[in-house]
Enzyme design. Structure first.
Site, PDB file in Angstrom:
ATOM      1  N   ASN A  70       0.861  -1.186   0.000  1.00 21.78           N
ATOM      2  CA  ASN A  70       0.000   0.000   0.000  1.00 21.78           C
ATOM      3  C   ASN A  70       0.896   1.235   0.000  1.00 21.78           C
ATOM      4  OD1 ASN A  70      -1.825   2.022   0.507  1.00 21.78           O
ATOM      5  ND2 ASN A  70      -2.445   1.273   2.535  1.00 21.78           N
ATOM      6  N   LYS A  72       0.102   4.238  -0.325  1.00 23.74           N
ATOM      7  CA  LYS A  72      -0.569   5.411   0.271  1.00 23.74           C
ATOM      8  C   LYS A  72      -0.347   6.644  -0.606  1.00 23.74           C
ATOM      9  CE  LYS A  72      -0.301   3.215   4.721  1.00 23.74           C
ATOM     10  NZ  LYS A  72      -0.251   3.314   6.158  1.00 23.74           N
ATOM     11  N   HIS A 154      -9.588   0.980   5.049  1.00 22.45           N
ATOM     12  CA  HIS A 154      -8.297   1.230   5.690  1.00 22.45           C
ATOM     13  C   HIS A 154      -8.485   2.198   6.860  1.00 22.45           C
ATOM     14  CE1 HIS A 154      -4.226   2.587   6.409  1.00 22.45           C
ATOM     15  NE2 HIS A 154      -3.837   1.455   5.850  1.00 22.45           N
ATOM     16  N   GLU A 156      -6.885   4.656   7.839  1.00 23.03           N
ATOM     17  CA  GLU A 156      -6.731   6.090   7.543  1.00 23.03           C
ATOM     18  C   GLU A 156      -8.004   6.653   6.922  1.00 23.03           C
ATOM     19  OE1 GLU A 156      -3.041   5.478   5.518  1.00 23.03           O
ATOM     20  OE2 GLU A 156      -2.130   5.028   7.449  1.00 23.03           O
ATOM     21  N   GLU A 224      -5.373  -4.976  10.593  1.00 16.14           N
ATOM     22  CA  GLU A 224      -4.343  -3.962  10.802  1.00 16.14           C
ATOM     23  C   GLU A 224      -4.652  -3.181  12.083  1.00 16.14           C
ATOM     24  OE1 GLU A 224      -2.356  -2.729   6.913  1.00 16.14           O
ATOM     25  OE2 GLU A 224      -4.279  -1.716   6.896  1.00 16.14           O
ATOM     26  N   GLY A 230       2.220   2.388  10.650  1.00 16.41           N
ATOM     27  CA  GLY A 230       3.125   3.524  10.466  1.00 16.41           C
ATOM     28  C   GLY A 230       3.836   3.961  11.727  1.00 16.41           C
ATOM     29  N   SER A 270       3.344  -1.956  10.310  1.00 12.97           N
ATOM     30  CA  SER A 270       4.797  -1.952  10.541  1.00 12.97           C
ATOM     31  C   SER A 270       5.477  -3.268  10.171  1.00 12.97           C
ATOM     32  CB  SER A 270       5.118  -1.558  11.996  1.00 12.97           C
ATOM     33  OG  SER A 270       4.693  -0.222  12.228  1.00 12.97           O
TER      34      SER A 270
HETATM   35  P1  PGA Z   1       2.743   0.394   7.566  1.00 13.97           P
HETATM   36  O1  PGA Z   1       1.267   0.547   6.943  1.00 13.97           O
HETATM   37  O2  PGA Z   1       3.303  -0.901   7.023  1.00 13.97           O
HETATM   38  O3  PGA Z   1       3.495   1.592   7.110  1.00 13.97           O
HETATM   39  O4  PGA Z   1       2.561   0.336   9.044  1.00 13.97           O
HETATM   40  C1  PGA Z   1       0.440  -0.562   6.744  1.00 13.97           C
HETATM   41  C2  PGA Z   1      -0.884  -0.128   6.161  1.00 13.97           C
HETATM   42  O5  PGA Z   1      -1.381   0.925   6.529  1.00 13.97           O
HETATM   43  O6  PGA Z   1      -1.466  -0.835   5.315  1.00 13.97           O
END
Ligand code: PGA
Length: 314
Positions: A70, A72, A154, A156, A224, A230, A270
């Site tokens: 992803n 983003k 997601h 976010e 997640e 993140g 992460s």
């Molecule tokens: P990250 O994000 O690996 O940077 O923690 C994962 C995601 O949001 O899908």
């Protein structure tokens, strides 16, 4: 230990079941997750102590390993072109579905240069047919660009943009009805975990998909935990496995045993080249959704290839 693709494929498709007690009555009451259970290696002792002592593929579900990147809201034409050349030259294990999700505006660039080995996902889609919806992107447009998947729900989008369970469920149903695969994200906030509500929150988000979709054939669930996204604070393999087994059990009890076995449940938050192998060893972890580390081609390839660590001596 490296596994040949043939032996891995044949063993993966068998979908080895754990020989542990059934978790039909597994609820948030029976095993609350609290702040002090962030990393408790003893959490699933009863599960691991009943494993047979032989070499097995650690996979409870029967689906193929799945790794999504992803990207983003990151990248430029130049940085993406470099990433594509790294991905195109990477050696990827054959028994893995590999997907990348570029920002909308770069999907065309990615599609025209990326190897056919890697499929393309969008990071969002509109809830219905396109039309007068300023700023939105329709499923039909995504298909026109060659997308095969879309990430929905997601964290976010849930917590920054404010998308709600029911709306996300409708988006999933529409995308599926048009033939896109859906990477259906769920996951609890830190305060929800600390309040012992991890399972309640995840089950509620899962139920919203279940209520909306007619079939699970084309859905991958991405667990997640929001506190791990993140932040560099990856869930321990035990923490992730604990939720994954509960999700699979929820599917079994609320959808069907077949769907519970076939549906891939991938972990995100992460994940990187240094922790993916340990996570992949867990039998209910069927792959990963990767954010930051998917922006580096060689590291993303390492994560894809962590499928080989599913062959473990139990
Ligand atoms: P990250 O994000 O690996 O940077 O923690 C994962 C995601 O949001 O899908």
């Amino acid at each position: 230990m490296a596994v040949t693709s043939t032996s891995l494929a044949s063993q993966l498709s068998i979908g080895l079941r754990r020989s542990s007690p059934k978790f039909d009555s597994f609820t948030s009451q029976s095993l609350p997750l609290t702040n002090n259970t962030f990393f408790d290696p003893n959490l699933r002792l009863s599960l691991s102590s009943t494993k047979p002592s032989r070499t097995v593929i650690a996979m409870a579900g029967s689906g193929k390993f799945f790794v999504g990147g992803n990207w983003k809201c990151n990248g430029t034409k130049d940085s993406i072109s470099k990433l594509l050349s790294d991905l195109n030259s990477a050696k990827l294990e054959p028994d893995v579905d590999v997907v990348v999700a570029p920002p909308f505006v770069y999907i065309d660039q990615v599609k025209s240069s990326i190897t056919d080995r890697i499929e393309i996902s969008a990071q969002n889609s509109w809830v219905g047919k396109g039309g007068a919806f300023t700023g939105e992107i329709s499923v039909e447009q995504l298909k026109d660009l060659g997308c095969k998947w879309v990430i929905l729900g997601h964290s976010e989008r849930r917590h920054v943009i404010g998308e709600k369970d029911e709306f996300i469920g409708k988006k999933a149903a529409y995308a599926l009805s048009e033939g896109l695969g859906v990477i259906a994200c769920i996951g609890e906030l830190l305060e929800e975990r600390e309040a012992g509500k991890t399972f309640d929150v995840c089950f509620q988000q899962l139920k919203a998909y279940a209520d909306a979709v007619p079939s699970w054939d084309n859905i991958v669930i991405a667990y997640e935990p929001v506190w791990a996204i993140g932040t560099g604070k990856v869930a321990s393999p035990e923490q992730a496995q604990e939720v994954h087994v509960a999700l699979r059990d929820w599917l079994k009890n609320n959808v069907s045993a077949e769907v519970a076995s076939k549906t891939r449940i991938i972990y995100g938050g992460s994940v990187n080249g240094g922790n993916s192998a340990e996570l992949a060893k867990k039998e209910d972890i069927d792959g990963f959704l990767v954010g930051g580390a998917s922006l580096k081609g060689p590291e993303f390839a390492t994560i894809v290839n962590s499928v080989t660590s599913k062959k473990v001596a139990a």
